[in-house]
Design an enzyme around this catalytic site. Structure first.
Site, mmCIF file in Angstrom:
data_model
loop_
_atom_site.group_PDB
_atom_site.id
_atom_site.type_symbol
_atom_site.label_atom_id
_atom_site.label_comp_id
_atom_site.label_asym_id
_atom_site.label_seq_id
_atom_site.Cartn_x
_atom_site.Cartn_y
_atom_site.Cartn_z
ATOM 1 N N CYS A 13 46.660 8.921 -35.576
ATOM 2 C CA CYS A 13 46.035 10.163 -35.098
ATOM 3 C C CYS A 13 46.874 11.314 -35.633
ATOM 4 O O CYS A 13 47.734 11.107 -36.500
ATOM 5 C CB CYS A 13 45.892 10.170 -33.579
ATOM 6 S SG CYS A 13 47.449 10.094 -32.678
ATOM 7 N N ARG A 19 46.457 9.705 -28.719
ATOM 8 C CA ARG A 19 45.460 8.672 -28.972
ATOM 9 C C ARG A 19 46.000 7.393 -29.615
ATOM 10 O O ARG A 19 45.717 6.286 -29.126
ATOM 11 C CB ARG A 19 44.323 9.248 -29.834
ATOM 12 C CG ARG A 19 43.529 10.322 -29.130
ATOM 13 C CD ARG A 19 42.674 11.106 -30.105
ATOM 14 N NE ARG A 19 43.495 11.912 -31.013
ATOM 15 C CZ ARG A 19 43.032 12.618 -32.030
ATOM 16 N NH1 ARG A 19 41.737 12.581 -32.312
ATOM 17 N NH2 ARG A 19 43.842 13.331 -32.781
ATOM 18 N N ASP A 128 40.393 14.509 -29.737
ATOM 19 C CA ASP A 128 41.772 14.920 -29.464
ATOM 20 C C ASP A 128 41.878 15.503 -28.047
ATOM 21 O O ASP A 128 41.237 16.507 -27.750
ATOM 22 C CB ASP A 128 42.143 15.979 -30.510
ATOM 23 C CG ASP A 128 43.593 16.392 -30.430
ATOM 24 O OD1 ASP A 128 44.268 16.020 -29.459
ATOM 25 O OD2 ASP A 128 44.031 17.098 -31.351
HETATM 26 P P1 4NP Z 1 47.150 13.033 -30.878
HETATM 27 O O1 4NP Z 1 47.115 14.445 -30.115
HETATM 28 O O2 4NP Z 1 46.773 13.333 -32.327
HETATM 29 O O3 4NP Z 1 46.133 12.220 -30.181
HETATM 30 O O4 4NP Z 1 48.571 12.525 -30.736
HETATM 31 C C1 4NP Z 1 47.784 15.567 -30.602
HETATM 32 C C2 4NP Z 1 49.130 15.699 -30.372
HETATM 33 C C3 4NP Z 1 49.803 16.814 -30.834
HETATM 34 C C4 4NP Z 1 49.126 17.795 -31.525
HETATM 35 C C5 4NP Z 1 47.775 17.647 -31.780
HETATM 36 C C6 4NP Z 1 47.107 16.542 -31.318
HETATM 37 N N1 4NP Z 1 49.824 18.958 -31.971
HETATM 38 O O5 4NP Z 1 49.176 19.845 -32.554
HETATM 39 O O6 4NP Z 1 51.042 19.037 -31.808
#
Ligand code: 4NP
Length: 155
Positions: A13, A19, A128
């Site tokens: 992800c 995720r 997300d």
């Molecule tokens: P993930 O969620 O991709 O599901 O781990 C996110 C975690 C951090 C960020 C974006 C999405 N971020 O922009 O830091």
């Protein structure tokens, strides 16, 4: 168990704190329950959260469903494309970034959108949850449990 057949699966992800570490643990637990031999890991497309445990909200919702998240965020490495058999992205943006990073055609052929494994839910992506609320974290778990069951049916 025949470890020679062990499937190696990488979930990816954006941040590797919501995720994909959730997907990794759900698949690990369900594979163990079914006596299926899979190797699972997860990685992110950005290194912003490198070394961190999953987001506290994701860990709390995981715990509510009996999962414990201990993965530490790491960015994807080019070598992952040769080591893993399947590289599973959570949304379209993940997939296009993975396709750009993949070093060759064989690597590109390993890249799959998670929702292609859904059997019981209909969703275009695993959205997300980072800027979302409680229900967004719950949706991640609901969809990823279905995804994991679909993967285990396939292998
Ligand atoms: P993930 O969620 O991709 O599901 O781990 C996110 C975690 C951090 C960020 C974006 C999405 N971020 O922009 O830091």
């Amino acid at each position: 168990m025949n470890t020679g057949n062990r499937k190696k699966i990488l979930f990816v992800c954006l941040g590797n704190i919501c995720r994909s570490p959730m997907a990794e643990e759900i698949l690990r637990v369900k594979a163990r329950e079914q006596g299926k031999d899979v190797e699972v890991d997860s990685a992110g497309l950005i290194d912003f959260h490198e070394g961190e445990l999953p987001d506290s909200r994701m860990r709390r919702h995981a715990q509510m469903h009996g999962y414990r998240l201990t993965h530490h965020s790491r960015p994807i490495d080019i070598a992952d494309f040769s080591y893993f058999d399947v590289v599973i992205g959570m949304d379209r943006n993940n997939i296009s970034r993975l396709l750009r990073l993949a070093p060759d055609a064989e690597s590109r052929s390993k890249i799959v959108l998670a929702t292609q494994y859904l059997r019981h839910h209909e969703a275009e992506t695993v959205p997300d949850p980072y800027y979302g609320g409680e229900s967004d974290f719950e949706l991640v778990i609901t969809l990823l449990e279905d995804v994991a069951e679909g993967i285990l049916e396939d292998i």
